[in-house]
Write a protein that holds these residues in place. Sequence first.
Motif, PDB file in Angstrom:
ATOM      1  N   GLU A   1      45.155  68.827  17.746  1.00  0.00           N
ATOM      2  CA  GLU A   1      45.532  69.118  19.135  1.00  0.00           C
ATOM      3  C   GLU A   1      46.723  68.263  19.566  1.00  0.00           C
ATOM      4  OE1 GLU A   1      43.462  68.733  23.592  1.00  0.00           O
ATOM      5  OE2 GLU A   1      42.604  67.716  21.835  1.00  0.00           O
ATOM      6  N   PHE A   2      46.662  66.967  19.289  1.00  0.00           N
ATOM      7  CA  PHE A   2      47.753  66.069  19.661  1.00  0.00           C
ATOM      8  C   PHE A   2      49.060  66.455  18.981  1.00  0.00           C
ATOM      9  CE2 PHE A   2      49.871  61.935  18.397  1.00  0.00           C
ATOM     10  CZ  PHE A   2      50.609  61.829  19.565  1.00  0.00           C
ATOM     11  N   LEU A   3      48.986  66.823  17.710  1.00  0.00           N
ATOM     12  CA  LEU A   3      50.210  67.201  16.992  1.00  0.00           C
ATOM     13  C   LEU A   3      50.791  68.504  17.533  1.00  0.00           C
ATOM     14  CD1 LEU A   3      49.181  66.137  13.396  1.00  0.00           C
ATOM     15  CD2 LEU A   3      50.939  65.087  14.830  1.00  0.00           C
ATOM     16  N   LEU A   4      49.951  69.402  17.980  1.00  0.00           N
ATOM     17  CA  LEU A   4      50.456  70.678  18.509  1.00  0.00           C
ATOM     18  C   LEU A   4      50.990  70.554  19.930  1.00  0.00           C
ATOM     19  CD1 LEU A   4      47.771  73.208  17.207  1.00  0.00           C
ATOM     20  CD2 LEU A   4      50.133  72.979  16.423  1.00  0.00           C
ATOM     21  N   TRP A   5      50.349  69.719  20.755  1.00  0.00           N
ATOM     22  CA  TRP A   5      50.740  69.620  22.164  1.00  0.00           C
ATOM     23  C   TRP A   5      51.495  68.353  22.510  1.00  0.00           C
ATOM     24  CZ3 TRP A   5      46.373  72.687  21.296  1.00  0.00           C
ATOM     25  CH2 TRP A   5      46.310  73.890  22.003  1.00  0.00           C
ATOM     26  N   GLY A   6      51.221  67.254  21.832  1.00  0.00           N
ATOM     27  CA  GLY A   6      51.768  65.971  22.218  1.00  0.00           C
ATOM     28  C   GLY A   6      50.983  65.362  23.367  1.00  0.00           C
ATOM     29  N   GLN A   7      51.418  64.192  23.806  1.00  0.00           N
ATOM     30  CA  GLN A   7      50.757  63.520  24.919  1.00  0.00           C
ATOM     31  C   GLN A   7      50.768  64.388  26.171  1.00  0.00           C
ATOM     32  OE1 GLN A   7      53.186  59.753  24.592  1.00  0.00           O
ATOM     33  NE2 GLN A   7      51.249  58.849  25.275  1.00  0.00           N
TER      34      GLN A   7
ATOM     35  N   GLU B 269      50.646  66.091  35.408  1.00  0.00           N
ATOM     36  CA  GLU B 269      49.476  66.193  36.268  1.00  0.00           C
ATOM     37  C   GLU B 269      49.027  67.636  36.455  1.00  0.00           C
ATOM     38  OE1 GLU B 269      49.999  64.247  39.983  1.00  0.00           O
ATOM     39  OE2 GLU B 269      49.958  62.230  39.120  1.00  0.00           O
ATOM     40  N   THR B 270      49.879  68.574  36.087  1.00  0.00           N
ATOM     41  CA  THR B 270      49.572  69.982  36.366  1.00  0.00           C
ATOM     42  C   THR B 270      49.414  70.836  35.122  1.00  0.00           C
ATOM     43  OG1 THR B 270      51.943  70.467  36.570  1.00  0.00           O
ATOM     44  CG2 THR B 270      50.756  69.888  38.589  1.00  0.00           C
ATOM     45  N   GLY B 271      49.648  70.279  33.942  1.00  0.00           N
ATOM     46  CA  GLY B 271      49.557  71.085  32.731  1.00  0.00           C
ATOM     47  C   GLY B 271      49.293  70.226  31.514  1.00  0.00           C
ATOM     48  N   PRO B 272      49.255  70.832  30.332  1.00  0.00           N
ATOM     49  CA  PRO B 272      48.969  70.101  29.093  1.00  0.00           C
ATOM     50  C   PRO B 272      50.193  69.359  28.575  1.00  0.00           C
ATOM     51  CG  PRO B 272      49.370  72.399  28.610  1.00  0.00           C
ATOM     52  CD  PRO B 272      49.422  72.275  30.105  1.00  0.00           C
ATOM     53  N   GLY B 273      50.067  68.815  27.360  1.00  0.00           N
ATOM     54  CA  GLY B 273      51.199  68.166  26.728  1.00  0.00           C
ATOM     55  C   GLY B 273      52.336  69.139  26.497  1.00  0.00           C
ATOM     56  N   ASN B 274      53.511  68.586  26.279  1.00  0.00           N
ATOM     57  CA  ASN B 274      54.707  69.422  26.171  1.00  0.00           C
ATOM     58  C   ASN B 274      55.558  68.983  24.989  1.00  0.00           C
ATOM     59  OD1 ASN B 274      56.506  71.470  26.963  1.00  0.00           O
ATOM     60  ND2 ASN B 274      57.700  70.051  28.219  1.00  0.00           N
ATOM     61  N   ARG B 275      54.926  68.867  23.818  1.00  0.00           N
ATOM     62  CA  ARG B 275      55.674  68.462  22.625  1.00  0.00           C
ATOM     63  C   ARG B 275      56.707  69.529  22.281  1.00  0.00           C
ATOM     64  NH1 ARG B 275      54.926  65.102  18.178  1.00  0.00           N
ATOM     65  NH2 ARG B 275      52.703  64.649  18.594  1.00  0.00           N
ATOM     66  N   ALA B 276      57.915  69.108  21.966  1.00  0.00           N
ATOM     67  CA  ALA B 276      58.969  70.038  21.567  1.00  0.00           C
ATOM     68  C   ALA B 276      58.746  70.476  20.119  1.00  0.00           C
ATOM     69  CB  ALA B 276      60.331  69.385  21.705  1.00  0.00           C
ATOM     70  N   PHE B 277      58.969  71.746  19.858  1.00  0.00           N
ATOM     71  CA  PHE B 277      58.810  72.228  18.475  1.00  0.00           C
ATOM     72  C   PHE B 277      59.789  71.542  17.548  1.00  0.00           C
ATOM     73  CE2 PHE B 277      62.168  75.089  19.962  1.00  0.00           C
ATOM     74  CZ  PHE B 277      63.019  75.176  18.858  1.00  0.00           C
ATOM     75  N   THR B 278      60.867  71.007  18.118  1.00  0.00           N
ATOM     76  CA  THR B 278      61.889  70.335  17.298  1.00  0.00           C
ATOM     77  C   THR B 278      61.368  69.050  16.666  1.00  0.00           C
ATOM     78  OG1 THR B 278      62.728  69.339  19.342  1.00  0.00           O
ATOM     79  CG2 THR B 278      63.852  71.323  18.530  1.00  0.00           C
ATOM     80  N   ASP B 279      60.204  68.553  17.114  1.00  0.00           N
ATOM     81  CA  ASP B 279      59.589  67.400  16.448  1.00  0.00           C
ATOM     82  C   ASP B 279      59.256  67.715  15.000  1.00  0.00           C
ATOM     83  OD1 ASP B 279      59.736  65.754  18.623  1.00  0.00           O
ATOM     84  OD2 ASP B 279      57.587  65.758  19.081  1.00  0.00           O
ATOM     85  N   PHE B 280      59.215  68.996  14.662  1.00  0.00           N
ATOM     86  CA  PHE B 280      58.866  69.426  13.305  1.00  0.00           C
ATOM     87  C   PHE B 280      60.088  69.955  12.538  1.00  0.00           C
ATOM     88  CE2 PHE B 280      55.042  69.528  15.832  1.00  0.00           C
ATOM     89  CZ  PHE B 280      54.058  69.056  14.979  1.00  0.00           C
ATOM     90  N   VAL B 281      61.283  69.731  13.089  1.00  0.00           N
ATOM     91  CA  VAL B 281      62.507  70.251  12.483  1.00  0.00           C
ATOM     92  C   VAL B 281      63.335  69.099  11.931  1.00  0.00           C
ATOM     93  CG1 VAL B 281      64.635  71.562  12.866  1.00  0.00           C
ATOM     94  CG2 VAL B 281      62.532  72.210  14.070  1.00  0.00           C
ATOM     95  N   ASP B 282      63.655  69.158  10.642  1.00  0.00           N
ATOM     96  CA  ASP B 282      64.482  68.125  10.027  1.00  0.00           C
ATOM     97  C   ASP B 282      65.809  67.992  10.762  1.00  0.00           C
ATOM     98  OD1 ASP B 282      62.582  67.622   8.057  1.00  0.00           O
ATOM     99  OD2 ASP B 282      63.416  69.138   6.707  1.00  0.00           O
ATOM    100  N   ALA B 283      66.283  66.766  10.852  1.00  0.00           N
ATOM    101  CA  ALA B 283      67.557  66.432  11.492  1.00  0.00           C
ATOM    102  C   ALA B 283      67.501  66.511  13.016  1.00  0.00           C
ATOM    103  CB  ALA B 283      68.700  67.309  10.985  1.00  0.00           C
TER     104      ALA B 283
END
Length: 384
Positions: free
Chosen positions: A158-164, A168-182
């Motif tokens: 869950e943490f890896l998919l959403w991030g922290q 206050e109004t929604g879930p984590g907002n991890r950018a998909f670019t965290d999984f993109v090289d460079a």
Amino acid sequence: MKKLLLALALSAALATQPTLSAAPDVNAVLTHHAELVHANYTDTLNEARAMQRAIDTFLASPSAQSQQAAQQAWRAAREFYGQTEAFRFYGGPIDDDNGPEGRLNAWPMDESFVDKVEGGPESGLINDRAFAISKESIAAQNERDGEENIATGWHAIEFLLWGQDLSETGPGNRAFTDFVDAQAPNADRRRQYLRVVTELLLDDLDYLVKAWRPDSRLNYRAKFVEGGQESLRKIFVAMGSLSRGELAGERLEVALNSQDQEDEHSCFSDNTHRDAVTNAMGIENVWLGRYKRADGSVLQGPSPRDLVAAVNATLADKTSKQLAGSVARASAIQAPFDREIIGGKDAPGRQRIQATVNSLVQQSKDLVAAAHAVGISKLTLVQP
């Protein structure tokens, strides 16, 4: 209007209950219970495999769309896993000394143990390139040097998919670019970690399916079905302990008292409100001997309720109504859960959660009385 909606939900739940009939023998109840457990774990495993496919697609081609599909697949699988938690608390395959429960669903999680967090861009196992990522190494790290050092399971995924969850109004907002090289440091290791931790989760779910499958005389299921009154006692221990100690206590009361987002069960995805519902449903499933499968079919058979009804129909009815009421009240909790816990005692969200807690506490008392009615005098429940 809210009271009317709650009454309608309660009426709908009660309408699905089976009619009273002659009491089955204990062995018939145990045999059907084992079938129900196996079905629920099988559905969970199959939904987790669907999640794995969505994650593999995301990792092969990271994008906002493929990330959202993986997130939705996680939520879909959790709907079934949440119901299985009614099979815990008595030293069965899920949580005996060698059971995988701690790897599957441990929480709360210190996110910085696994990956970068706000203010800690280099924290976590993922950003430690000296740490070799494998199923064995990740499992060995889980809860190492602290209960919040969660490295595996639903919440690590869950943490890896959403991030922290910093909103206050929604879930984590991890950018998909965290999984993109460079585009993010250690993106390659982040992809590898998510892939491996998902494989480990499937391994543990497969272990549970095998422990309860019907075609073996050497697995846990075979011993459980032959366990007579002791196995029936375990069923009541599981229902009562999840009702009071775990769901009402650890998952709702603790967060209600602390008003701290860190005490929220599925905090990264803001899925905690559904966790409460599915846990309450799981208890009701066991009591009624009823389970709605992933394909929509309904598994129904001899139940603890039937045994109780044969000796005390009034108590059986009261308990059924209380369990249905708990499901209805849990269903009234709104997302995001971390906003429901904020405010004074008169805050609507806090009142919704407190009403759920009160109902769960009462149902644990009713379940103890029901156990006593069928001759179970020693019933030690997990307390909060």
